[in-house]
Motif scaffolding. Structure first.
Motif, PDB file in Angstrom:
ATOM      1  N   HIS A 106       0.857  -1.178   0.000  1.00  0.00           N
ATOM      2  CA  HIS A 106       0.000   0.000   0.000  1.00  0.00           C
ATOM      3  C   HIS A 106       0.895   1.231   0.000  1.00  0.00           C
ATOM      4  CE1 HIS A 106      -2.941   2.985   1.435  1.00  0.00           C
ATOM      5  NE2 HIS A 106      -3.837   2.184   0.914  1.00  0.00           N
ATOM      6  N   LYS A 107       0.437   2.305  -0.676  1.00  0.00           N
ATOM      7  CA  LYS A 107       1.274   3.500  -0.807  1.00  0.00           C
ATOM      8  C   LYS A 107       1.472   4.255   0.507  1.00  0.00           C
ATOM      9  CE  LYS A 107       1.010   4.461  -5.736  1.00  0.00           C
ATOM     10  NZ  LYS A 107       0.685   5.447  -6.792  1.00  0.00           N
ATOM     11  N   SER A 108       0.794   3.814   1.560  1.00  0.00           N
ATOM     12  CA  SER A 108       1.035   4.423   2.876  1.00  0.00           C
ATOM     13  C   SER A 108       2.272   3.840   3.550  1.00  0.00           C
ATOM     14  CB  SER A 108      -0.180   4.209   3.788  1.00  0.00           C
ATOM     15  OG  SER A 108      -0.319   2.830   4.107  1.00  0.00           O
ATOM     16  N   ALA A 109       2.863   2.801   2.953  1.00  0.00           N
ATOM     17  CA  ALA A 109       4.033   2.153   3.550  1.00  0.00           C
ATOM     18  C   ALA A 109       5.171   3.150   3.722  1.00  0.00           C
ATOM     19  CB  ALA A 109       4.483   0.986   2.690  1.00  0.00           C
ATOM     20  N   ARG A 110       5.934   2.972   4.778  1.00  0.00           N
ATOM     21  CA  ARG A 110       7.061   3.852   5.050  1.00  0.00           C
ATOM     22  C   ARG A 110       8.218   3.571   4.097  1.00  0.00           C
ATOM     23  NH1 ARG A 110       6.608   6.163  10.288  1.00  0.00           N
ATOM     24  NH2 ARG A 110       4.841   5.324  11.434  1.00  0.00           N
ATOM     25  N   ARG A 111       9.118   4.505   4.038  1.00  0.00           N
ATOM     26  CA  ARG A 111      10.291   4.385   3.180  1.00  0.00           C
ATOM     27  C   ARG A 111      11.062   3.109   3.495  1.00  0.00           C
ATOM     28  NH1 ARG A 111      15.337   5.604   4.670  1.00  0.00           N
ATOM     29  NH2 ARG A 111      16.945   5.998   3.065  1.00  0.00           N
ATOM     30  N   GLU A 112      11.257   2.820   4.786  1.00  0.00           N
ATOM     31  CA  GLU A 112      12.017   1.639   5.184  1.00  0.00           C
ATOM     32  C   GLU A 112      11.352   0.354   4.717  1.00  0.00           C
ATOM     33  OE1 GLU A 112      11.104   4.090   7.116  1.00  0.00           O
ATOM     34  OE2 GLU A 112      12.916   5.000   7.954  1.00  0.00           O
ATOM     35  N   THR A 113      10.005   0.344   4.751  1.00  0.00           N
ATOM     36  CA  THR A 113       9.261  -0.836   4.311  1.00  0.00           C
ATOM     37  C   THR A 113       9.454  -1.064   2.826  1.00  0.00           C
ATOM     38  OG1 THR A 113       7.617  -0.430   6.042  1.00  0.00           O
ATOM     39  CG2 THR A 113       6.991  -1.915   4.260  1.00  0.00           C
ATOM     40  N   LEU A 114       9.378   0.017   2.047  1.00  0.00           N
ATOM     41  CA  LEU A 114       9.580  -0.084   0.605  1.00  0.00           C
ATOM     42  C   LEU A 114      10.978  -0.588   0.279  1.00  0.00           C
ATOM     43  CD1 LEU A 114       8.844   0.483  -2.363  1.00  0.00           C
ATOM     44  CD2 LEU A 114       9.631   2.833  -2.005  1.00  0.00           C
ATOM     45  N   LEU A 115      11.983  -0.022   0.920  1.00  0.00           N
ATOM     46  CA  LEU A 115      13.359  -0.431   0.644  1.00  0.00           C
ATOM     47  C   LEU A 115      13.576  -1.904   1.006  1.00  0.00           C
ATOM     48  CD1 LEU A 115      15.265   2.723   1.951  1.00  0.00           C
ATOM     49  CD2 LEU A 115      14.795   2.097  -0.432  1.00  0.00           C
TER      50      LEU A 115
END
Length: 218
Positions: A106-115
């Protein structure tokens, strides 16, 4: 020296796509090799660039996301596709998982989660599914470290669904082709992630979060 992870970003929102590319290019082990605003040009770039990971928005101009995903896999079979979306339709998520995505965020995910998801995708790890309620729960609990381990995996979702249908651990193990010990390990992880204290509580929380669709009463 750590090998670079090459990423292609496909998203029709120019500002968001640009911001995402800037974030990724700051990482020492990630490089953005291309970006596209629609599926057709994204597929063309994937065929030329063979990126390690493609970040694909669900709603892009042109063909539907499943068709785009299948075409991406056809032109660059070794590329891992990470889906991002503002929606959390579990039916669509399951369909995309079956088509071979590396993860759904989901686009609410934090930067750390995406990385973390990008690095997990590149390492051919287990499929990660991350939806917005998980971010909300962490904030409410005061946990703001952005830890990605709150995301349920596709396998954990399968276990929750079977618990919801009143299957025992042995029945779940047989249905999924895993051991009872593995089922118990998945359940421990799910309990922790959902903050559940029992199987019923786990099912109720998963249903409330729209991770599973409740079975109609007989």
């Amino acid at each position: 020296m750590t090998a670079m992870i090459s990423v292609l970003v496909i998203d029709d929102h120019n500002m968001l796509r640009g911001a995402l590319c800037e974030i990724l290019d700051r990482e020492s082990d990630i490089t953005v090799v291309g970006q596209a605003a629609d599926g057709r040009s994204g597929i063309a770039q994937a065929e030329q660039l063979y990126p390690n990971v493609v970040i694909l928005d669900v709603e892009i101009p042109g063909e539907d996301v499943v068709t785009t995903l299948l075409r991406l896999r056809a032109v660059s079979p070794d590329t891992r596709v990470l889906i991002v979306s503002v929606h959390q339709d579990m039916g669509l998520i399951r369909e995309l998982v079956e088509c071979g995505i590396a993860g759904y965020l989901h686009k609410s995910a934090r930067r750390e989660t995406l990385l973390s998801a990008i690095r997990t995708a590149d390492s051919d790890g287990e499929v990660i599914v991350y939806v917005s309620w998980q971010e909300d729960r962490r904030s409410a609990d005061g946990n703001r470290d952005g830890s990605p381990d709150q995301a349920l995996t596709a396998r954990e979702l399968e276990v929750v669904e079977r618990v919801a249908s009143a299957m025992s651990n042995r029945q779940i193990a047989n249905a999924l082709g895993i051991t009872e010990g593995t089922v118990k390990r998945h359940l421990r992880n799910i309990f922790q992630k959902l903050g559940a204290v029992s199987r019923l509580d786990m099912v109720n929380r998963a249903t409330a979060a729209k991770l599973i669709v409740p079975y109609p009463p007989e």
